[in-house]
Write an enzyme that holds these catalytic residues in place. Structure first.
Site, PDB file in Angstrom:
ATOM      1  N   GLN A  88       0.838  -1.198   0.000  1.00 51.15           N
ATOM      2  CA  GLN A  88       0.000   0.000   0.000  1.00 51.15           C
ATOM      3  C   GLN A  88       0.878   1.254   0.000  1.00 51.15           C
ATOM      4  O   GLN A  88       1.790   1.379   0.812  1.00 51.15           O
ATOM      5  CB  GLN A  88      -0.927   0.032   1.218  1.00 51.15           C
ATOM      6  CG  GLN A  88      -1.918   1.193   1.168  1.00 51.15           C
ATOM      7  CD  GLN A  88      -2.775   1.301   2.413  1.00 51.15           C
ATOM      8  OE1 GLN A  88      -2.296   1.718   3.459  1.00 51.15           O
ATOM      9  NE2 GLN A  88      -4.050   0.939   2.292  1.00 51.15           N
ATOM     10  N   CYS A 109      -6.819   6.769   5.230  1.00 51.10           N
ATOM     11  CA  CYS A 109      -6.205   6.988   6.534  1.00 51.10           C
ATOM     12  C   CYS A 109      -6.651   8.322   7.129  1.00 51.10           C
ATOM     13  O   CYS A 109      -6.511   9.372   6.490  1.00 51.10           O
ATOM     14  CB  CYS A 109      -4.682   6.962   6.422  1.00 51.10           C
ATOM     15  SG  CYS A 109      -3.859   7.215   8.017  1.00 51.10           S
ATOM     16  N   ASN A 144     -15.403  -2.963   4.965  1.00 52.52           N
ATOM     17  CA  ASN A 144     -14.429  -2.791   6.044  1.00 52.52           C
ATOM     18  C   ASN A 144     -15.041  -1.981   7.193  1.00 52.52           C
ATOM     19  O   ASN A 144     -15.730  -1.002   6.959  1.00 52.52           O
ATOM     20  CB  ASN A 144     -13.187  -2.075   5.493  1.00 52.52           C
ATOM     21  CG  ASN A 144     -12.127  -1.828   6.543  1.00 52.52           C
ATOM     22  OD1 ASN A 144     -11.542  -0.756   6.577  1.00 52.52           O
ATOM     23  ND2 ASN A 144     -11.847  -2.796   7.392  1.00 52.52           N
ATOM     24  N   ARG A 202      -8.546  -4.288  13.270  1.00 52.90           N
ATOM     25  CA  ARG A 202      -8.169  -4.322  14.683  1.00 52.90           C
ATOM     26  C   ARG A 202      -8.660  -5.567  15.423  1.00 52.90           C
ATOM     27  O   ARG A 202      -8.029  -5.999  16.395  1.00 52.90           O
ATOM     28  CB  ARG A 202      -8.698  -3.057  15.370  1.00 52.90           C
ATOM     29  CG  ARG A 202      -7.990  -1.773  14.937  1.00 52.90           C
ATOM     30  CD  ARG A 202      -8.722  -0.544  15.437  1.00 52.90           C
ATOM     31  NE  ARG A 202     -10.034  -0.420  14.816  1.00 52.90           N
ATOM     32  CZ  ARG A 202     -11.012   0.339  15.297  1.00 52.90           C
ATOM     33  NH1 ARG A 202     -10.837   1.010  16.417  1.00 52.90           N
ATOM     34  NH2 ARG A 202     -12.170   0.416  14.669  1.00 52.90           N
TER      35      ARG A 202
END
Length: 321
Positions: free
Chosen positions: A73, A103, A203, A228
């Site tokens: 990435q 992000c 996601n 996570r």
């Protein structure tokens, strides 16, 4: 279930490991792939750092045979620099090049990269076109719901990415301003799924096998990305795979959990050296303590790890308590 793929890349399963800065290093990617992840992606690599030949960034892109298929990435906000970074990354023979447009971290989005790109649809197209033009592997993009509640544009961005040559889109169902706190908006992921012809990967808060199936049904996505929730629980991938296939789910014993924890840290030491690895391990091993008696005290003890011998002592103490 039928096999899943991203472009010409066949996936091992439908539950993919999300790229996470400071987490999804080579040791962790290998671990999750061994436990059933369908694909993994490196920690995000700065396109500008690569242009300056950063040794740290170079190390982030090392891929082993155990973890394939694996993507690299990259992030940045300049099309030409991103294209150069993709060419550079290709030297490591990744199976996929992934572009980070999701992000939320201030140091990333504050410089115009990551989720900040959601505010510049035209630039999104330019970056994806520039990267796909120089890659001979599939290019994917990870996005969010939008920048904030007043600019929810995941559908528009996904369509732009598709037209520019992306072969799959991962959608995190929160805006940049929401970070990771509020409930995930699975409806926006469903809308993206309906608006493009390429695969869409759901996601956000996929923390159990049952939740994975529920998310797939609610969004109509054939793939989910786990982040996570996999920390200290790489078995989650195998559990998702089993649940989707109607098979019995496997849950590790305490000893199996601790042996896996030790194995992860040992690999980190092998790949990075003891000094760096043990300091990074302090935050990575705490997931293994979830549900254990005295978890708070164990997390505190993990924060003091400094040598490989310390993780062995911690394991033995837990088993002998």
């Amino acid at each position: 279930m039928t096999e899943a793929s991203i472009g010409a890349v066949r996936l091992r399963s439908r539950a993919l490991l999300a790229p996470m800065a400071g987490v999804t290093d080579r040791a962790y990617r290998e671990l999750c792939m061994e436990h059933g992840a369908g694909c993994c992606v490196s920690e995000m690599v700065s396109s500008k750092a690569l242009s300056f030949q950063s040794k740290k960034s170079e190390k982030l892109m090392v891929i082993s045979g155990i973890e394939r298929p694996c993507g690299i990435q990259i992030f940045g906000d300049e099309p030409s620099c991103m294209a150069e970074a993709a060419v550079h990354a290709m030297k490591n023979q990744p199976d996929i090049i992934d572009i980070n447009m999701g992000c939320p971290a201030p140091k990333i989005s504050g410089s115009g990269s990551g989720s900040a790109l959601m505010r510049k649809p035209e630039l999104v197209g330019e970056i994806v076109r520039a990267v796909t033009a120089v890659c001979d592997v599939p290019v994917t993009v990870k996005i969010r719901k939008g920048w904030d509640d007043g600019s929810v544009n995941a559908v528009e961005i996904a369509q732009i990415c598709e037209r520019a040559g992306a072969v799959a889109i991962t959608v995190h169902g929160r805006t940049r301003m929401q970070y990771y706190k509020p409930p995930v908006d699975y409806e926006i992921i469903r809308q993206v799924r309906q608006s493009v012809q390429i695969p869409v990967i759901a996601n956000g808060d996929v923390d159990s096998a049952q939740k994975a199936k529920e998310v797939m049904e609610r969004t109509s996505c054939d793939l989910v990305m786990v982040g996570r929730a996999s920390l200290g629980n790489p078995w989650l991938f195998g559990q998702i795979n089993a649940y989707l296939s109607g098979e019995k789910l496997f849950f590790p014993t305490l000893e199996e959990k601790l042996d896996t924890m030790v194995g992860q840290v040992e690999k980190m030491v092998e790949y990075k050296g003891e000094y760096i690895a043990m300091r990074q391990a302090r935050k990575l091993v705490i997931g293994y303590f979830k549900g254990m008696k005295g978890a708070a005290a164990l997390r505190n003890e993990a924060g003091k790890l400094s040598a490989l011998e310390d993780i062995y002592k911690l394991r033995n103490r837990i088993l002998n308590t």
